[in-house]
Enzyme design. Structure first.
Site, PDB file in Angstrom:
ATOM      1  N   ASP A 121       0.852  -1.152   0.055  1.00 16.52           N
ATOM      2  CA  ASP A 121      -0.087  -0.154  -0.044  1.00 16.52           C
ATOM      3  C   ASP A 121       0.814   1.177   0.067  1.00 16.52           C
ATOM      4  O   ASP A 121       1.772   1.400   0.704  1.00 16.52           O
ATOM      5  CB  ASP A 121      -0.743  -0.069   1.239  1.00 16.52           C
ATOM      6  CG  ASP A 121      -1.940   0.935   1.227  1.00 16.52           C
ATOM      7  OD1 ASP A 121      -2.301   1.378   0.296  1.00 16.52           O
ATOM      8  OD2 ASP A 121      -2.202   1.479   2.281  1.00 16.52           O
ATOM      9  N   HIS A 122       0.653   1.988  -1.090  1.00 16.86           N
ATOM     10  CA  HIS A 122       1.810   3.355  -0.979  1.00 16.86           C
ATOM     11  C   HIS A 122       3.106   3.106  -1.060  1.00 16.86           C
ATOM     12  O   HIS A 122       3.788   3.506  -0.012  1.00 16.86           O
ATOM     13  CB  HIS A 122       1.395   4.291   0.257  1.00 16.86           C
ATOM     14  CG  HIS A 122      -0.211   4.807   0.025  1.00 16.86           C
ATOM     15  ND1 HIS A 122      -0.478   5.720  -0.821  1.00 16.86           N
ATOM     16  CD2 HIS A 122      -1.060   4.381   0.696  1.00 16.86           C
ATOM     17  CE1 HIS A 122      -1.892   5.988  -0.621  1.00 16.86           C
ATOM     18  NE2 HIS A 122      -2.147   5.253   0.162  1.00 16.86           N
ATOM     19  N   GLY A 147      -7.223   8.594   7.080  1.00 17.45           N
ATOM     20  CA  GLY A 147      -7.239   8.759   8.560  1.00 17.45           C
ATOM     21  C   GLY A 147      -8.639   9.334   9.221  1.00 17.45           C
ATOM     22  O   GLY A 147      -9.574   9.291   8.251  1.00 17.45           O
ATOM     23  N   HIS A 192      -9.187   5.412  -2.009  1.00 16.70           N
ATOM     24  CA  HIS A 192      -8.561   5.541  -0.808  1.00 16.70           C
ATOM     25  C   HIS A 192      -9.165   6.016   0.366  1.00 16.70           C
ATOM     26  O   HIS A 192      -9.956   6.880   0.147  1.00 16.70           O
ATOM     27  CB  HIS A 192      -7.114   6.041  -0.966  1.00 16.70           C
ATOM     28  CG  HIS A 192      -6.062   5.199  -1.623  1.00 16.70           C
ATOM     29  ND1 HIS A 192      -5.185   4.432  -1.032  1.00 16.70           N
ATOM     30  CD2 HIS A 192      -6.157   4.381  -2.806  1.00 16.70           C
ATOM     31  CE1 HIS A 192      -4.267   3.617  -1.631  1.00 16.70           C
ATOM     32  NE2 HIS A 192      -5.084   3.711  -2.937  1.00 16.70           N
ATOM     33  N   GLY A 193      -8.790   5.877   1.653  1.00 16.81           N
ATOM     34  CA  GLY A 193      -9.474   6.799   2.822  1.00 16.81           C
ATOM     35  C   GLY A 193     -10.807   6.353   2.950  1.00 16.81           C
ATOM     36  O   GLY A 193     -11.767   7.033   3.151  1.00 16.81           O
ATOM     37  N   SER A 228     -12.100   5.078   5.461  1.00 19.25           N
ATOM     38  CA  SER A 228     -12.485   5.086   6.681  1.00 19.25           C
ATOM     39  C   SER A 228     -13.420   6.481   7.248  1.00 19.25           C
ATOM     40  O   SER A 228     -12.979   7.435   6.797  1.00 19.25           O
ATOM     41  CB  SER A 228     -11.504   5.042   7.691  1.00 19.25           C
ATOM     42  OG  SER A 228     -10.895   3.575   7.783  1.00 19.25           O
ATOM     43  N   ASN A 286     -10.037   0.945   0.072  1.00 21.26           N
ATOM     44  CA  ASN A 286      -9.003   0.867   1.074  1.00 21.26           C
ATOM     45  C   ASN A 286      -9.515   1.300   2.364  1.00 21.26           C
ATOM     46  O   ASN A 286     -10.213   2.323   2.529  1.00 21.26           O
ATOM     47  CB  ASN A 286      -7.800   1.606   0.732  1.00 21.26           C
ATOM     48  CG  ASN A 286      -7.031   1.132  -0.293  1.00 21.26           C
ATOM     49  OD1 ASN A 286      -7.476   0.469  -0.993  1.00 21.26           O
ATOM     50  ND2 ASN A 286      -5.753   1.704  -0.463  1.00 21.26           N
TER      51      ASN A 286
HETATM   52  P1  13P Z   1      -8.208   5.078   6.078  1.00 23.03           P
HETATM   53  O1  13P Z   1      -7.352   4.884   7.084  1.00 23.03           O
HETATM   54  O2  13P Z   1      -8.658   6.606   6.197  1.00 23.03           O
HETATM   55  O3  13P Z   1      -9.154   4.041   5.808  1.00 23.03           O
HETATM   56  O4  13P Z   1      -7.304   4.879   4.377  1.00 23.03           O
HETATM   57  C1  13P Z   1      -6.742   3.562   4.206  1.00 23.03           C
HETATM   58  C2  13P Z   1      -5.931   3.692   2.992  1.00 23.03           C
HETATM   59  O5  13P Z   1      -6.542   4.509   1.936  1.00 23.03           O
HETATM   60  C3  13P Z   1      -5.011   3.202   2.841  1.00 23.03           C
HETATM   61  O6  13P Z   1      -4.278   3.245   1.707  1.00 23.03           O
END
Ligand code: 13P
Length: 294
Positions: free
Chosen positions: A82-83, A179, A208-209, A211, A230
């Site tokens: 990831d990244h 995050g 992504h992101g 959460s 993700n």
């Molecule tokens: P979150 O932590 O916001 O779920 O993001 C995860 C992410 O995009 C990992 O690449």
């Protein structure tokens, strides 16, 4: 089945649903993801970032563990960097057996981003490993990066980027960020841009992101063409909360049982998420053939 992300995401693309990509750092998370995938008859992607690889989830431990469990699972399982920013981290993960990589050169300008992705593509594709790239920039939720439209993926550039870079799937910036968002803030996503991206380019799109983005945004993003979501922060927080709860309810709990409780609780979260994004019931489940101590 231990596979790259390529075919499972094309299946999601052709059938209008999304696959979860979950950041994992230990055995309990790996097991929770793979067992959830089997029980929901779903594909799943396990993500580990270079920071996580260096601090705790070392590739030479995680990769064989995922591979062994995945090979005896009846559904497609991928393990993805990831990244991955630098070539050294990506190469190391590949050597240890990762099935997929993301090369994140989104902080570089357009031509340099393409150049970096192409370099990884030529290495990875020769080994049957899929490559995710990012265009635009998915930043940090706490810094309100998701609201900065300068970071959003440019639709016209995206087509050229995919054609020239050779990536298998593309992470796009449409309003989410990594995050936790500030309290009570749900991000506003640019769904029109997402629809345009879906129409314009022909590889699976990645969000992504995931959460804190809210169920409505997530289901709408899938309906508008997202095929991989993700999730890191939400599952980590969920695991921590269930661990604290178990300790509070039963302070004398044995350590192994504590891990089992957290694992079960993570499975509840993951399975519900799989159903939300429609990856459940996509594969015929074949019973585990191993391992010995099942
Ligand atoms: P979150 O932590 O916001 O779920 O993001 C995860 C992410 O995009 C990992 O690449």
């Amino acid at each position: 089945m231990y596979v790259s992300m390529k075919d499972m995401l094309l299946h999601a693309h052709d059938n209008n649903y999304a696959v979860m990509a979950i950041n994992v750092v230990n055995m309990e998370q790996v097991k929770a993801c793979i067992e959830s995938a089997e029980e929901e008859k779903s594909a799943v992607i396990l993500n580990v970032s270079p920071r996580q690889m260096k601090a705790h989830a070392y590739p030479y431990i995680i990769a064989p563990m995922v591979k062994n469990l995945a090979e005896s699972a009846g559904v497609p399982i991928a393990l993805n960097v990831d990244h991955g920013v630098n070539m050294e981290d990506i190469t190391k993960a590949i050597q240890c057996g990762y099935s997929s990589v993301m090369v994140d050169a989104s902080s570089y300008e357009f031509e340099e981003n393409i150049r970096r992705v192409r370099a990884v593509v030529s290495l990875a594709h020769a080994k049957g490993i899929s490559v995710e790239a990012e265009l635009g920039h998915v930043g940090v939720a706490a810094d309100a990066d998701g609201e900065n439209t300068d970071y959003y993926t440019n639709v016209a550039q995206a087509r050229e980027f995919v054609e020239r870079s050779g990536c298998d799937c593309l992470a796009v910036a449409v309003g989410t960020a990594h995050g936790s968002y500030p309290k009570d803030r749900i991000p506003k996503l640019d769904f029109d841009r997402l629809k345009e991206l879906r129409k314009t380019i022909n590889v699976p799109l990645v969000l992504h992101g995931g959460s804190g983005a809210g169920e409505e945004n997530i289901t709408r993003a899938v309906a508008c063409g997202i095929n991989k979501i993700n999730v890191c922060t939400d599952l980590m927080n969920h695991a921590k909360t269930s661990l604290l709860r178990a300790l509070e309810e039963e302070p004398g709990i044995q350590y192994m049982e504590l891990n089992e409780r957290v694992e079960e609780s993570m499975k509840d979260f993951i399975k519900a998420y799989m159903r939300l994004i429609g990856s459940n019931n996509r594969y015929t489940f074949e019973k585990h053939t191993g391992p010995e101590f099942d």
